[in-house]
Design an enzyme around this catalytic site. Structure first.
Site, short mmCIF file in Angstrom:
data_model
loop_
_atom_site.label_atom_id
_atom_site.label_comp_id
_atom_site.label_asym_id
_atom_site.label_seq_id
_atom_site.Cartn_x
_atom_site.Cartn_y
_atom_site.Cartn_z
N ASP A 75 -1.84 5.27 9.09
CA ASP A 75 -2.29 4.03 8.57
C ASP A 75 -1.13 3.52 7.36
OD1 ASP A 75 -2.49 6.65 7.05
OD2 ASP A 75 -3.58 5.54 5.51
N GLU A 137 -3.43 8.69 5.97
CA GLU A 137 -2.91 9.59 4.86
C GLU A 137 -2.66 9.30 3.96
OE1 GLU A 137 1.47 10.86 3.56
OE2 GLU A 137 0.67 9.07 3.96
#
Length: 386
Positions: A75, A137
């Protein structure tokens, strides 16, 4: 050896997927799964409950203990409101820099790992190499917990975990933890000229912020020579939202705060202190004004601190493969503490400068990708020797 063009080409593909944390990463993960399958590498997906996002892990080499885990998140942070000079979802090369969202943090490392797959498949590995790619994350390492649990429960015990966050290919052997909480205040609406008839959620949220500021001063007074900057735990109130109009006592107000603790400090101290202040001071004061008052604090996520290891094997291996002569500690958080909790030696080492992370015109140097490629080539040679 890895082709000089392989990693930038792979990065171009990865940057093309908009994997902002608020969106799904499945298109990227499904593409990676298919790419690995094309090289006869089976991958396992670990989805979230809704199935909208997924972690991925895969192994290349013999099913024996002592291998290496290469971990990275898929991400990225948003580009909204940032003044980009190029399309953030199209990798653009200028003067040895590769611009694009996630190019540094941290699709650059993932690209190098995936570009090394043909080399790994051709090598005569005596020890395995495991891939561990996670989701979310950037919003609290949400995917890493289930990824670490599944990976460590299904492969022979690895020797070390390499977290490929941007370190300019230096080694990071410790970082602070990060605990995040939401506090929702419920008051009672009244006309602003009749404050005695209601209770303002915004006013009491301000009282809590005042208390948190005092707690931060206490933490700063405990500063020690621990290698971190700043050398103490930090607290931040990141968002505050409430109220409907300037002449109405606010019925609702919500704030989000976080505590980043130095490894070894009590990770739960700040939460306990804040909760006690809510229970003993703020809520009773609100209830004295109106029986409808409420305060609820809920955890958003917990990222454990990454404690430096004395003569840690992961650090020693990373320093040998990168040529780094030193290691540091950092204030930002990664998935390292999560993997370290499984009992496996862990280190942070990857291409790019953390100063570029989350910035407009984010970039990674082509020389940094080349350095990561060389790092992985030396790791493969090590795995061949066993």
């Amino acid at each position: 050896m890895t082709s000089a063009a392989a990693s930038p080409d792979m990065l171009r593909r990865l940057v093309g997927f908009d994997t902002t944390s608020a969106k799904s990463n499945r298109a990227l993960i499904d593409w990676v799964r298919d790419y690995l399958a094309g090289h006869d590498v089976a991958a396992t997906l670990v989805p979230n409950e809704a199935g909208t996002k997924a972690n991925l892990y895969a192994s290349i080499g013999p099913a024996v203990a002592g291998g290496i885990v290469l971990s990275g998140h898929t991400d990225v942070v948003p580009v909204d409101g940032q003044p980009w000079d190029t399309d953030p979802w199209t990798l653009t090369e200028k003067g040895g820099r590769l611009y694009g969202r996630g190019s540094c943090d941290m699709k650059g490392f993932v690209a190098c790992v995936l570009a090394a797959v043909p080399r790994l498949r051709a090598a005569r590995l005596k020890l395995p190499v495991h891939f561990a790619f996670s989701y979310d994350e950037e919003v609290g390492c949400l995917g890493a917990h289930s990824l670490a649990e599944r990976l460590m429960g299904n492969v022979p015990r690895p020797r070390a975990v390499i977290i490929g966050e941007p370190t300019m290919m230096g080694t990071v052997r410790g970082h602070k933890g990060q605990n995040s909480y939401q506090v929702a205040f419920t008051g009672f609406e009244a006309h602003s000229s009749m404050t005695h008839l209601g209770v303002s959620a915004v006013h009491f949220a301000g009282e809590l912020i005042h208390f948190i500021n005092g707690l931060q001063d206490e933490l700063a007074a405990r500063a020690s020579d621990n290698g971190y900057m700043p050398p103490f735990g930090t607290i931040n109130v990141g968002t505050l939202s409430g109220g409907t109009a300037g002449n109405i006592l606010a019925r609702e107000c919500t704030l989000i705060w976080e505590y980043r603790q130095v490894p070894g400090d009590d990770a739960d101290e700040a939460r306990r202190r804040v909760q006690a202040h809510i229970d003993d001071v703020l809520l009773p004061a609100m209830l004295r004004r109106h029986a409808a008052a409420r305060i609820e604090m809920t955890p958003r996520f917990v990222v454990p601190a990454f404690r430096g290891e004395e003569r840690g094997e992961a650090e020693q291996l990373a320093r040998a493969w990168s040529g780094s002569n030193d290691s540091t500690m950092v204030a930002y958080a990664t998935e390292a503490g999560i993997f370290q909790q499984t009992g496996i030696s862990t280190v942070v080492c990857g291409p790019g400068d953390i100063a570029q992370a989350h910035q407009p015109n984010e970039f990674v140097l082509t020389s940094q990708l080349a350095a990561c490629d060389a790092f992985l080539d030396r790791m493969i040679e090590w795995a061949e020797r066993g």
